[in-house]
Design a protein around this motif. Structure first.
Motif: not given
Length: 70
Positions: A28-54
């Protein structure tokens, strides 16, 4: 790039883990931790893609748009 390589290495370790052997509370703790990591990866993806677009990185491959490049 080193951070992305470290994340990839960690995910490879997780993919090879014997999750079936984890006690329910630890799983259960792992599921929560993986979800948290998933959200951080999604945020990083937006950041990197935004810079790539710019920076018009898509032009390196001749793509007219970023979605076509990806």
């Amino acid at each position: 790039m080193a951070a992305v390589e470290a994340v990839n290495a960690g995910l490879e370790g997780l993919a090879g883990a014997s999750l079936w052997a984890l006690p329910a509370a630890e799983l259960a703790r792992l599921v929560v931790a993986v979800e948290r990591v998933s959200r951080r990866v999604a945020a990083a993806q937006l950041l990197v893609l935004g810079q790539a677009e710019s920076s018009c990185v898509r032009g390196l491959t001749g793509a007219r748009t970023t979605p076509l490049w990806l």
